[in-house]
Design a protein around this motif. Sequence first.
Motif, PDB file in Angstrom:
ATOM      1  N   GLY A   1       0.699  -1.270  -0.209  1.00 28.01           N
ATOM      2  CA  GLY A   1      -0.096  -0.008  -0.094  1.00 28.01           C
ATOM      3  C   GLY A   1       0.869   1.223   0.262  1.00 28.01           C
ATOM      4  O   GLY A   1       0.290   2.197  -0.037  1.00 28.01           O
ATOM      5  N   ASP A   2       2.173   1.009   0.074  1.00 31.70           N
ATOM      6  CA  ASP A   2       2.845   2.290   0.119  1.00 31.70           C
ATOM      7  C   ASP A   2       3.231   3.000  -1.256  1.00 31.70           C
ATOM      8  O   ASP A   2       4.233   2.719  -1.858  1.00 31.70           O
ATOM      9  N   MET A   3       2.210   3.636  -1.886  1.00 30.39           N
ATOM     10  CA  MET A   3       2.326   4.040  -3.245  1.00 30.39           C
ATOM     11  C   MET A   3       1.993   5.489  -3.038  1.00 30.39           C
ATOM     12  O   MET A   3       0.810   5.719  -2.284  1.00 30.39           O
ATOM     13  N   LEU A   4       2.659   6.405  -3.627  1.00 27.02           N
ATOM     14  CA  LEU A   4       2.368   7.882  -3.488  1.00 27.02           C
ATOM     15  C   LEU A   4       1.495   8.269  -4.378  1.00 27.02           C
ATOM     16  O   LEU A   4       0.608   9.076  -4.073  1.00 27.02           O
ATOM     17  N   ILE A   5       1.845   8.020  -5.613  1.00 23.66           N
ATOM     18  CA  ILE A   5       0.824   8.375  -6.714  1.00 23.66           C
ATOM     19  C   ILE A   5       0.701   7.218  -7.816  1.00 23.66           C
ATOM     20  O   ILE A   5       1.641   6.616  -8.409  1.00 23.66           O
ATOM     21  N   TRP A   6      -0.628   7.200  -8.071  1.00 22.99           N
ATOM     22  CA  TRP A   6      -1.005   5.911  -9.307  1.00 22.99           C
ATOM     23  C   TRP A   6      -1.214   6.810 -10.220  1.00 22.99           C
ATOM     24  O   TRP A   6      -1.900   7.678 -10.544  1.00 22.99           O
ATOM     25  N   ASP A   7      -0.512   6.133 -11.691  1.00 24.03           N
ATOM     26  CA  ASP A   7      -0.938   6.527 -12.971  1.00 24.03           C
ATOM     27  C   ASP A   7      -0.666   8.156 -13.041  1.00 24.03           C
ATOM     28  O   ASP A   7      -1.857   9.040 -12.994  1.00 24.03           O
ATOM     29  N   ILE A   8       0.536   8.531 -12.898  1.00 23.15           N
ATOM     30  CA  ILE A   8       0.670  10.020 -13.479  1.00 23.15           C
ATOM     31  C   ILE A   8       1.750  10.053 -14.770  1.00 23.15           C
ATOM     32  O   ILE A   8       2.400   9.051 -15.012  1.00 23.15           O
ATOM     33  N   ASN A   9       1.324  11.011 -15.569  1.00 24.35           N
ATOM     34  CA  ASN A   9       1.962  11.343 -16.438  1.00 24.35           C
ATOM     35  C   ASN A   9       3.414  11.997 -16.581  1.00 24.35           C
ATOM     36  O   ASN A   9       3.214  13.136 -16.074  1.00 24.35           O
ATOM     37  N   LEU A  10       4.369  11.635 -16.808  1.00 21.33           N
ATOM     38  CA  LEU A  10       5.728  12.157 -16.602  1.00 21.33           C
ATOM     39  C   LEU A  10       6.529  11.808 -17.820  1.00 21.33           C
ATOM     40  O   LEU A  10       6.327  11.234 -18.557  1.00 21.33           O
ATOM     41  N   PRO A  11       7.616  12.738 -17.846  1.00 26.19           N
ATOM     42  CA  PRO A  11       8.765  12.423 -18.951  1.00 26.19           C
ATOM     43  C   PRO A  11       9.378  11.100 -18.527  1.00 26.19           C
ATOM     44  O   PRO A  11       9.212  10.788 -17.391  1.00 26.19           O
ATOM     45  N   ALA A  12       9.892  10.572 -19.553  1.00 25.99           N
ATOM     46  CA  ALA A  12      10.695   9.221 -19.323  1.00 25.99           C
ATOM     47  C   ALA A  12      11.527   9.596 -17.822  1.00 25.99           C
ATOM     48  O   ALA A  12      12.347  10.509 -17.528  1.00 25.99           O
ATOM     49  N   VAL A  13      11.254   8.839 -16.849  1.00 22.93           N
ATOM     50  CA  VAL A  13      11.842   8.820 -15.564  1.00 22.93           C
ATOM     51  C   VAL A  13      12.915   7.856 -15.375  1.00 22.93           C
ATOM     52  O   VAL A  13      13.003   6.578 -15.763  1.00 22.93           O
TER      53      VAL A  13
END
Length: 448
Positions: free
Chosen positions: A363-375
Amino acid sequence: MKLQGTMRINDKGHLEIGGCDTVELARRFGTPLYVLDEEHFRQNCRSYYRAFVEKYDGVVIYAGKTLLTLAICHIVAEEGLSLDVVSGGELYTARKARFPMERVYFHGNNKSVTELKMALDFKVGRIMVDNPYELEMLNRLAGEAGVCANIIMRLTPGVEAHTHEYIKTGQIDSKFGMVIANGQAMEAIKKALNMEHIRVRGLHCHIGSQIFELQSYAHAAEVMMGFAAGVRRETGWAPEEMNLGGGLGIYYAEGDEPRPVEAYAETVMQSIREQAQKHGLPVPRVMVEPGRSISGPAGTTLYTVGAVKEIPGIRKYVAVDGGMADNPRPAMYQSRYEALVANRAAEEPQETVSIAGKCCESGDMLIWDINLPAVNPGDILAVSATGAYNYSMSMNYNRLPRPAMVLVRDGEADVIVARETYEDLIRNDVVPERLVKRKVVQLAGAGY
Ligand SMILES: *Cc1c(COP(=O)(O)O)cnc(C)c1O
């Protein structure tokens, strides 16, 4: 991510806050790092000060539970706000920062004898009495100390506000406050008015948090003033002070539409005045207790990206060096956040990823499904709107040291909370003598 406060993207394409390059901040102070935008925090204090204090002679009480450190106490005091504390620990912090005690409001649904004695000893401005048990106890303690306690009675008005709507009866089932609807509040207030060491100054309610619907405040004011009218009919007493709590919503992610503080003040004041007139009551001094809407948007957390794991056709996990230990809100409340890659802040999003923390919890997830540049590993991820209920709720799960906090302004960065060390983590650990002896035997037996 929406750029807030003094955030901007500099000519290196890096996120800048308070004139400080966040990539530099990460390098200099390490990550995870809480970054607090001083100018933004102060601007939020000032919006409230102008809308309530200057315009209506009201009182603005910053809710310390959202973010409280010695430096924060200094800023809040300087901005002319009062301070709401909810424990001996917060009260102690305020005292150590020499926060003016007459501007301290002491909340809590189960204050201990020690905490109440401390509040009386420090001469806090108001004690917000939550229940009849506390009322009796406080009257006795104030008597023993030879003082009179100035109190505000916390009531449950039966108005529950949610993010987008509110219900009028739901909140009666609450651990906080005395219920108006069933007569408990009336009974307690009559008792309080007859107590020798208690002076009842006003009434309080708090209808929820992250509220966008201003009408719920108007409704709370209506219920509270209606109750005040009833009390006056039965006792002759009318409140000098009416505290409508905090709760104004802020922007975390798309869909959040915070209302301006001015509109909030107008709604509240109009309702209070109308109700005063309707019931022939004097207009009380109005108090509000904003927390999140002052500290929340002013905070950003910086993380370093580590492992990136792609499960083809399913999901790409981007793990950072913090998580639920420094921000328990997503795990606790499914709260949403926005983020950007601070070292490539101007780049267009390229892929959808999910940001994972480093704690041993799925459950330690900060953000589900975010659009970002290649990380990539080593990138600096900035998560915005983490000023409220992050550091104050942080923990040492997995024995992660709590991050440092820096206050940034005009290109300067000052540490206001030092990063915890491993030594800090074991500071309060004690090994009983008998275990030390046993260990020697065991170690010897194991051939060391
Ligand atoms: C939490 C709380 C506040 C502050 O709420 P925010 O949503 O952070 O503004 C104010 N008053 C009371 C009594 C609270 O419990």
